[in-house]
Design an enzyme around this catalytic site. Sequence first.
Site, PDB file in Angstrom:
ATOM      1  N   HIS A  42       4.491  -4.310  -2.486  1.00 50.43           N
ATOM      2  CA  HIS A  42       3.153  -4.851  -2.271  1.00 50.43           C
ATOM      3  C   HIS A  42       3.044  -6.373  -2.264  1.00 50.43           C
ATOM      4  O   HIS A  42       1.985  -6.893  -1.953  1.00 50.43           O
ATOM      5  CB  HIS A  42       2.196  -4.277  -3.315  1.00 50.43           C
ATOM      6  CG  HIS A  42       2.136  -2.789  -3.297  1.00 50.43           C
ATOM      7  ND1 HIS A  42       1.719  -2.071  -2.191  1.00 50.43           N
ATOM      8  CD2 HIS A  42       2.480  -1.865  -4.230  1.00 50.43           C
ATOM      9  CE1 HIS A  42       1.789  -0.779  -2.456  1.00 50.43           C
ATOM     10  NE2 HIS A  42       2.246  -0.624  -3.678  1.00 50.43           N
ATOM     11  N   LYS A  65       7.245   5.730   5.161  1.00 50.35           N
ATOM     12  CA  LYS A  65       6.033   5.767   4.345  1.00 50.35           C
ATOM     13  C   LYS A  65       4.827   5.730   5.279  1.00 50.35           C
ATOM     14  O   LYS A  65       4.791   4.953   6.232  1.00 50.35           O
ATOM     15  CB  LYS A  65       6.026   4.572   3.399  1.00 50.35           C
ATOM     16  CG  LYS A  65       4.955   4.616   2.347  1.00 50.35           C
ATOM     17  CD  LYS A  65       5.107   3.473   1.357  1.00 50.35           C
ATOM     18  CE  LYS A  65       4.010   3.545   0.310  1.00 50.35           C
ATOM     19  NZ  LYS A  65       4.057   2.394  -0.603  1.00 50.35           N
ATOM     20  N   ASN A  66       3.834   6.580   5.016  1.00 47.91           N
ATOM     21  CA  ASN A  66       2.673   6.694   5.909  1.00 47.91           C
ATOM     22  C   ASN A  66       1.840   5.427   5.974  1.00 47.91           C
ATOM     23  O   ASN A  66       1.343   5.070   7.038  1.00 47.91           O
ATOM     24  CB  ASN A  66       1.778   7.860   5.486  1.00 47.91           C
ATOM     25  CG  ASN A  66       2.394   9.189   5.820  1.00 47.91           C
ATOM     26  OD1 ASN A  66       3.198   9.286   6.740  1.00 47.91           O
ATOM     27  ND2 ASN A  66       2.044  10.215   5.070  1.00 47.91           N
ATOM     28  N   GLN A  67       1.672   4.767   4.840  1.00 46.25           N
ATOM     29  CA  GLN A  67       0.885   3.540   4.818  1.00 46.25           C
ATOM     30  C   GLN A  67       1.283   2.698   3.622  1.00 46.25           C
ATOM     31  O   GLN A  67       1.840   3.206   2.655  1.00 46.25           O
ATOM     32  CB  GLN A  67      -0.611   3.847   4.794  1.00 46.25           C
ATOM     33  CG  GLN A  67      -1.057   4.674   3.618  1.00 46.25           C
ATOM     34  CD  GLN A  67      -2.547   4.965   3.692  1.00 46.25           C
ATOM     35  OE1 GLN A  67      -3.294   4.209   4.286  1.00 46.25           O
ATOM     36  NE2 GLN A  67      -2.967   6.062   3.083  1.00 46.25           N
ATOM     37  N   ASN A  68       0.996   1.427   3.716  1.00 48.49           N
ATOM     38  CA  ASN A  68       1.321   0.505   2.636  1.00 48.49           C
ATOM     39  C   ASN A  68       0.459  -0.740   2.798  1.00 48.49           C
ATOM     40  O   ASN A  68       0.133  -1.136   3.912  1.00 48.49           O
ATOM     41  CB  ASN A  68       2.807   0.120   2.680  1.00 48.49           C
ATOM     42  CG  ASN A  68       3.232  -0.623   1.446  1.00 48.49           C
ATOM     43  OD1 ASN A  68       3.193  -0.075   0.345  1.00 48.49           O
ATOM     44  ND2 ASN A  68       3.625  -1.871   1.601  1.00 48.49           N
ATOM     45  N   THR A  69       0.130  -1.348   1.668  1.00 42.08           N
ATOM     46  CA  THR A  69      -0.645  -2.586   1.688  1.00 42.08           C
ATOM     47  C   THR A  69       0.160  -3.697   1.047  1.00 42.08           C
ATOM     48  O   THR A  69       0.698  -3.525  -0.054  1.00 42.08           O
ATOM     49  CB  THR A  69      -1.980  -2.404   0.941  1.00 42.08           C
ATOM     50  OG1 THR A  69      -2.717  -1.357   1.581  1.00 42.08           O
ATOM     51  CG2 THR A  69      -2.792  -3.686   0.960  1.00 42.08           C
ATOM     52  N   HIS A 156       1.328  -0.457 -10.156  1.00 40.17           N
ATOM     53  CA  HIS A 156       0.795   0.438  -9.123  1.00 40.17           C
ATOM     54  C   HIS A 156      -0.434  -0.193  -8.480  1.00 40.17           C
ATOM     55  O   HIS A 156      -1.346  -0.629  -9.186  1.00 40.17           O
ATOM     56  CB  HIS A 156       0.422   1.788  -9.757  1.00 40.17           C
ATOM     57  CG  HIS A 156      -0.300   2.720  -8.843  1.00 40.17           C
ATOM     58  ND1 HIS A 156       0.293   3.282  -7.737  1.00 40.17           N
ATOM     59  CD2 HIS A 156      -1.576   3.190  -8.860  1.00 40.17           C
ATOM     60  CE1 HIS A 156      -0.599   4.061  -7.122  1.00 40.17           C
ATOM     61  NE2 HIS A 156      -1.732   4.012  -7.783  1.00 40.17           N
TER      62      HIS A 156
END
Length: 161
Positions: A42, A65-69, A156
Site C-alpha cells: 500500500h 490480486k483483484n484490486q489494490n490501493t 491492514h
Amino acid sequence: MVPKLFTSQICLLLLLGLLAVEGSLHVKPPQFTWAQWFETQHINMTSQQCTNAMRVINNYQRRCKNQNTFLLTTFANVVNVCGNPNMTCPSNKTRKNCHHSGSQVPLIHCNLTTPSPQNISNCRYAQTPANMFYIVACDNRDQRRDPPQYPVVPVHLDRII
C-alpha cells in the site's frame, strides 16, 4: 425433506468456500512482517502504472490480486495515523484497532481488468487516482523484525472513503 437438506448443504459449502477465499486474501508472504507487507502492498508503488506496480505484489502471492490501493504518502505518515483515536474496523466489527486518517491523501486504486491465471505477468490493471480518507488497522510491531522507532505500526488498509 431431501431437497431441503441438499439445498442447505450446498449453501453451507458455498459459504465455506467464500470464507476460504476471503481468508486467503489476507495471507502475507512468510518473509514479511505484517507491517512490511502493508508497506509493500500500500505504500511502495514501484511504478506509476498499476500493471507494473501490481507485478511485485502478484509475484509474492503467485496470483493476480483483484484490486489494490496505493497510498501516495510515506510509511511514517501512516504510522502517525495509528496515533489517532481507536475505532471499530468497518470491515470487521470485532476489531477495535482501526484509525481514521483525518485528512485526505492522494492515492491510486488498481483494478484488475485482464486476469491471467496461467501467467501472472500478463495481468492488466486499470488505475483510478483520487484524494480520499483512509482507515487503517494498527498493531504492536513485531519485536524481532520491525524497526524499533515505531512501537505501533499499520498492518491492514481497512477502507478508503
